[in-house]
Design a protein around this motif. Structure first.
Motif, PDB file in Angstrom:
ATOM      1  N   GLU A 240       0.792  -1.251  -0.101  1.00 42.12           N
ATOM      2  CA  GLU A 240       0.083  -0.073  -0.143  1.00 42.12           C
ATOM      3  C   GLU A 240       0.771   1.415  -0.062  1.00 42.12           C
ATOM      4  N   ASP A 241       1.900   1.222   0.800  1.00 44.93           N
ATOM      5  CA  ASP A 241       2.997   2.424   0.995  1.00 44.93           C
ATOM      6  C   ASP A 241       3.581   2.574  -0.413  1.00 44.93           C
ATOM      7  N   VAL A 242       3.929   1.388  -1.115  1.00 42.88           N
ATOM      8  CA  VAL A 242       4.658   1.419  -2.399  1.00 42.88           C
ATOM      9  C   VAL A 242       3.690   2.219  -3.379  1.00 42.88           C
ATOM     10  N   LEU A 243       2.403   1.738  -3.367  1.00 43.53           N
ATOM     11  CA  LEU A 243       1.522   2.121  -4.274  1.00 43.53           C
ATOM     12  C   LEU A 243       1.154   3.529  -4.209  1.00 43.53           C
TER      13      LEU A 243
ATOM     14  N   LYS B  33       3.994   5.478  -5.608  1.00 43.10           N
ATOM     15  CA  LYS B  33       4.183   5.545  -6.912  1.00 43.10           C
ATOM     16  C   LYS B  33       3.142   6.182  -7.605  1.00 43.10           C
ATOM     17  N   ILE B  34       1.886   6.352  -6.990  1.00 36.73           N
ATOM     18  CA  ILE B  34       0.926   7.164  -7.687  1.00 36.73           C
ATOM     19  C   ILE B  34       0.931   8.731  -7.379  1.00 36.73           C
ATOM     20  N   ILE B  35       1.481   8.974  -6.314  1.00 36.57           N
ATOM     21  CA  ILE B  35       1.671  10.479  -6.177  1.00 36.57           C
ATOM     22  C   ILE B  35       2.781  10.972  -6.942  1.00 36.57           C
ATOM     23  N   ASP B  36       3.850  10.059  -7.364  1.00 38.47           N
ATOM     24  CA  ASP B  36       5.036  10.551  -7.981  1.00 38.47           C
ATOM     25  C   ASP B  36       4.643  10.482  -9.679  1.00 38.47           C
TER      26      ASP B  36
ATOM     27  N   ASN C 163      -7.870  17.123  -6.568  1.00 39.32           N
ATOM     28  CA  ASN C 163      -9.179  16.736  -5.730  1.00 39.32           C
ATOM     29  C   ASN C 163      -8.426  15.809  -4.853  1.00 39.32           C
ATOM     30  N   GLU C 164      -9.107  15.552  -3.664  1.00 37.90           N
ATOM     31  CA  GLU C 164      -8.498  14.809  -2.600  1.00 37.90           C
ATOM     32  C   GLU C 164      -8.798  13.267  -2.870  1.00 37.90           C
ATOM     33  N   TYR C 165      -8.035  12.212  -2.465  1.00 38.66           N
ATOM     34  CA  TYR C 165      -8.296  10.943  -2.504  1.00 38.66           C
ATOM     35  C   TYR C 165      -7.378  10.137  -1.479  1.00 38.66           C
ATOM     36  N   ILE C 166      -7.802   8.923  -1.141  1.00 37.53           N
ATOM     37  CA  ILE C 166      -7.203   8.124  -0.252  1.00 37.53           C
ATOM     38  C   ILE C 166      -7.154   6.831  -1.058  1.00 37.53           C
ATOM     39  N   LEU C 167      -6.349   6.000  -1.041  1.00 41.08           N
ATOM     40  CA  LEU C 167      -6.023   4.748  -1.504  1.00 41.08           C
ATOM     41  C   LEU C 167      -5.806   3.767  -0.381  1.00 41.08           C
ATOM     42  N   LEU C 168      -6.622   2.803  -0.558  1.00 40.14           N
ATOM     43  CA  LEU C 168      -6.680   1.612   0.443  1.00 40.14           C
ATOM     44  C   LEU C 168      -6.722   0.325  -0.076  1.00 40.14           C
ATOM     45  N   VAL C 169      -5.697  -0.705   0.518  1.00 38.65           N
ATOM     46  CA  VAL C 169      -5.596  -1.989   0.023  1.00 38.65           C
ATOM     47  C   VAL C 169      -6.128  -2.965   1.151  1.00 38.65           C
ATOM     48  N   GLU C 170      -7.303  -3.768   0.650  1.00 44.07           N
ATOM     49  CA  GLU C 170      -7.809  -4.489   1.545  1.00 44.07           C
ATOM     50  C   GLU C 170      -7.997  -6.054   1.124  1.00 44.07           C
ATOM     51  N   CYS C 171      -7.830  -7.007   1.952  1.00 43.92           N
ATOM     52  CA  CYS C 171      -8.066  -8.530   1.602  1.00 43.92           C
ATOM     53  C   CYS C 171      -9.291  -9.000   1.686  1.00 43.92           C
TER      54      CYS C 171
END
Length: 136
Positions: free
Chosen positions: A112-115, A118-121, A128-136
């Motif tokens: 999740e941290d790597v993603l 990567k996306i911010i870069d 606009n604001e967004y949040i990225l979460l990874v769930e199983c």
């Protein structure tokens, strides 16, 4: 004898800066159709999310390229979009949840941290604001 040549000034615009409009300029429903085809909307708010995304061209580009951007880092079973419920209703934050069959929590947090990095870069000009979460 001297020949007369007309001078012509040409402006060269790099291709990366040439696009100033929407990725989906042909039809307003193109973005909606793309979103509906590739993502899930648990709150049935596709129209509202489409309007939020299309106001920010960098976010629109990120959303369109999201699966390709993250597929090298994680196995994707589905991606869902919603607005965060914990915020002021007037302040919208897009919640992007990547669902994966992977189950190692420590590994998922690292991915999740790597993603996120990567996306911010790759999309630094998102307004606009967004949040990225990874769930199983």
């Amino acid at each position: 004898m001297r020949q007369n040549f007309t001078q012509r000034l040409e402006m060269q615009i790099s291709q990366e800066n040439a696009s100033s409009g929407s990725i989906f300029m042909a039809n307003d429903n193109d973005l909606k159709d793309f979103l509906k085809k590739h993502y899930d909307f648990p709150s049935n708010n596709l129209n509202e999310i489409k309007e939020f995304i299309e106001k920010d061209k960098e976010l629109e580009k990120m959303v369109c390229e999201l699966a390709d951007t993250i597929s090298n880092e994680i196995i994707i079973s589905e991606i869902s979009f919603d607005f965060m419920k914990e915020t002021d209703p007037n302040e919208k934050i897009l919640e992007i949840v990547i669902h994966t069959p992977e189950s190692d929590e420590k590994s998922l947090l690292e991915k999740e941290d790597v993603l996120i990095d990567k996306i911010i870069d790759k999309y630094p000009k998102t307004m606009n604001e967004y949040i990225l979460l990874v769930e199983c």
